[in-house]
Scaffold this motif. Structure first.
Motif, PDB file in Angstrom:
ATOM      1  N   MET A   1      20.392  40.225  11.851  1.00 50.80           N
ATOM      2  CA  MET A   1      20.013  40.465  10.483  1.00 50.80           C
ATOM      3  C   MET A   1      21.233  40.450   9.563  1.00 50.80           C
ATOM      4  O   MET A   1      21.200  39.857   8.505  1.00 50.80           O
ATOM      5  CB  MET A   1      19.284  41.801  10.408  1.00 50.80           C
ATOM      6  CG  MET A   1      19.039  42.284   9.042  1.00 50.80           C
ATOM      7  SD  MET A   1      17.348  42.047   8.639  1.00 50.80           S
ATOM      8  CE  MET A   1      17.273  42.880   7.115  1.00 50.80           C
ATOM      9  N   SER A   2      22.314  41.113   9.989  1.00 47.74           N
ATOM     10  CA  SER A   2      23.503  41.155   9.134  1.00 47.74           C
ATOM     11  C   SER A   2      24.129  39.769   9.000  1.00 47.74           C
ATOM     12  O   SER A   2      24.725  39.457   7.970  1.00 47.74           O
ATOM     13  CB  SER A   2      24.523  42.142   9.684  1.00 47.74           C
ATOM     14  OG  SER A   2      25.029  41.731  10.926  1.00 47.74           O
ATOM     15  N   ILE A   3      23.961  38.946  10.022  1.00 43.53           N
ATOM     16  CA  ILE A   3      24.524  37.591   9.974  1.00 43.53           C
ATOM     17  C   ILE A   3      23.824  36.768   8.897  1.00 43.53           C
ATOM     18  O   ILE A   3      24.468  36.081   8.107  1.00 43.53           O
ATOM     19  CB  ILE A   3      24.400  36.909  11.351  1.00 43.53           C
ATOM     20  CG1 ILE A   3      25.249  37.656  12.377  1.00 43.53           C
ATOM     21  CG2 ILE A   3      24.813  35.452  11.273  1.00 43.53           C
ATOM     22  CD1 ILE A   3      25.035  37.205  13.796  1.00 43.53           C
ATOM     23  N   LEU A   4      22.515  36.854   8.843  1.00 38.41           N
ATOM     24  CA  LEU A   4      21.761  36.116   7.834  1.00 38.41           C
ATOM     25  C   LEU A   4      21.976  36.706   6.449  1.00 38.41           C
ATOM     26  O   LEU A   4      22.080  35.977   5.466  1.00 38.41           O
ATOM     27  CB  LEU A   4      20.273  36.109   8.193  1.00 38.41           C
ATOM     28  CG  LEU A   4      19.915  35.370   9.485  1.00 38.41           C
ATOM     29  CD1 LEU A   4      18.438  35.525   9.784  1.00 38.41           C
ATOM     30  CD2 LEU A   4      20.300  33.908   9.403  1.00 38.41           C
ATOM     31  N   LYS A   5      22.062  38.037   6.370  1.00 30.91           N
ATOM     32  CA  LYS A   5      22.272  38.694   5.075  1.00 30.91           C
ATOM     33  C   LYS A   5      23.625  38.325   4.482  1.00 30.91           C
ATOM     34  O   LYS A   5      23.746  38.120   3.280  1.00 30.91           O
ATOM     35  CB  LYS A   5      22.164  40.207   5.247  1.00 30.91           C
ATOM     36  CG  LYS A   5      22.170  40.970   3.964  1.00 30.91           C
ATOM     37  CD  LYS A   5      21.898  42.437   4.207  1.00 30.91           C
ATOM     38  CE  LYS A   5      21.827  43.191   2.910  1.00 30.91           C
ATOM     39  NZ  LYS A   5      21.569  44.611   3.150  1.00 30.91           N
ATOM     40  N   ALA A   6      24.646  38.223   5.315  1.00 26.77           N
ATOM     41  CA  ALA A   6      25.985  37.856   4.847  1.00 26.77           C
ATOM     42  C   ALA A   6      26.138  36.351   4.672  1.00 26.77           C
ATOM     43  O   ALA A   6      27.155  35.879   4.197  1.00 26.77           O
ATOM     44  CB  ALA A   6      27.031  38.353   5.839  1.00 26.77           C
ATOM     45  N   LYS A   7      25.127  35.604   5.071  1.00 25.43           N
ATOM     46  CA  LYS A   7      25.144  34.139   5.018  1.00 25.43           C
ATOM     47  C   LYS A   7      26.250  33.554   5.883  1.00 25.43           C
ATOM     48  O   LYS A   7      26.858  32.541   5.550  1.00 25.43           O
ATOM     49  CB  LYS A   7      25.236  33.645   3.576  1.00 25.43           C
ATOM     50  CG  LYS A   7      24.031  34.061   2.764  1.00 25.43           C
ATOM     51  CD  LYS A   7      24.085  33.557   1.365  1.00 25.43           C
ATOM     52  CE  LYS A   7      22.848  34.044   0.632  1.00 25.43           C
ATOM     53  NZ  LYS A   7      22.912  33.865  -0.773  1.00 25.43           N
ATOM     54  N   ALA A   8      26.525  34.224   7.023  1.00 22.48           N
ATOM     55  CA  ALA A   8      27.494  33.716   7.985  1.00 22.48           C
ATOM     56  C   ALA A   8      26.863  32.635   8.845  1.00 22.48           C
ATOM     57  O   ALA A   8      27.553  31.880   9.509  1.00 22.48           O
ATOM     58  CB  ALA A   8      28.015  34.850   8.861  1.00 22.48           C
ATOM     59  N   ALA A   9      25.543  32.578   8.827  1.00 27.36           N
ATOM     60  CA  ALA A   9      24.796  31.554   9.560  1.00 27.36           C
ATOM     61  C   ALA A   9      23.436  31.409   8.894  1.00 27.36           C
ATOM     62  O   ALA A   9      23.016  32.264   8.117  1.00 27.36           O
ATOM     63  CB  ALA A   9      24.639  31.941  11.028  1.00 27.36           C
ATOM     64  N   PHE A  10      22.769  30.334   9.192  1.00 26.91           N
ATOM     65  CA  PHE A  10      21.426  30.108   8.677  1.00 26.91           C
ATOM     66  C   PHE A  10      20.609  29.420   9.752  1.00 26.91           C
ATOM     67  O   PHE A  10      21.145  28.924  10.736  1.00 26.91           O
ATOM     68  CB  PHE A  10      21.455  29.277   7.383  1.00 26.91           C
ATOM     69  CG  PHE A  10      22.147  27.947   7.531  1.00 26.91           C
ATOM     70  CD1 PHE A  10      21.410  26.808   7.809  1.00 26.91           C
ATOM     71  CD2 PHE A  10      23.525  27.838   7.399  1.00 26.91           C
ATOM     72  CE1 PHE A  10      22.043  25.578   7.959  1.00 26.91           C
ATOM     73  CE2 PHE A  10      24.160  26.621   7.533  1.00 26.91           C
ATOM     74  CZ  PHE A  10      23.416  25.490   7.818  1.00 26.91           C
TER      75      PHE A  10
END
Length: 70
Positions: A1-10
């Motif tokens: 969740m934090s990865i998508l929220k930070a836009k580190a991945a999509f």
């Protein structure tokens, strides 16, 4: 969740189960910070190492492109 929220991945537009890494150091660090703040906010600082490890594994498993599309 934090990865998508930070836009580190999509996610791949065609394959939503495939995560594509943006390979941007700043957004990856932001993903770690979001995960850590969430753990501390929820008063689960004991799980902080597990959450950080999970974010690291997810980012390492994500590639710069969708392996199915290419």
């Amino acid at each position: 969740m934090s990865i998508l929220k930070a836009k580190a991945a999509f996610t791949c537009p065609v394959h939503p189960d495939i995560m594509i890494r943006t390979e941007n150091f700043d957004t990856e660090q932001r993903a770690f910070m979001i995960a850590q703040k969430t753990s501390v906010y929820n008063d689960k600082s004991v799980l902080l190492n597990r959450v950080t490890s999970a974010v690291r594994r997810e980012l390492e498993s994500a590639d710069g492109r969708c392996n199915i599309c290419t």
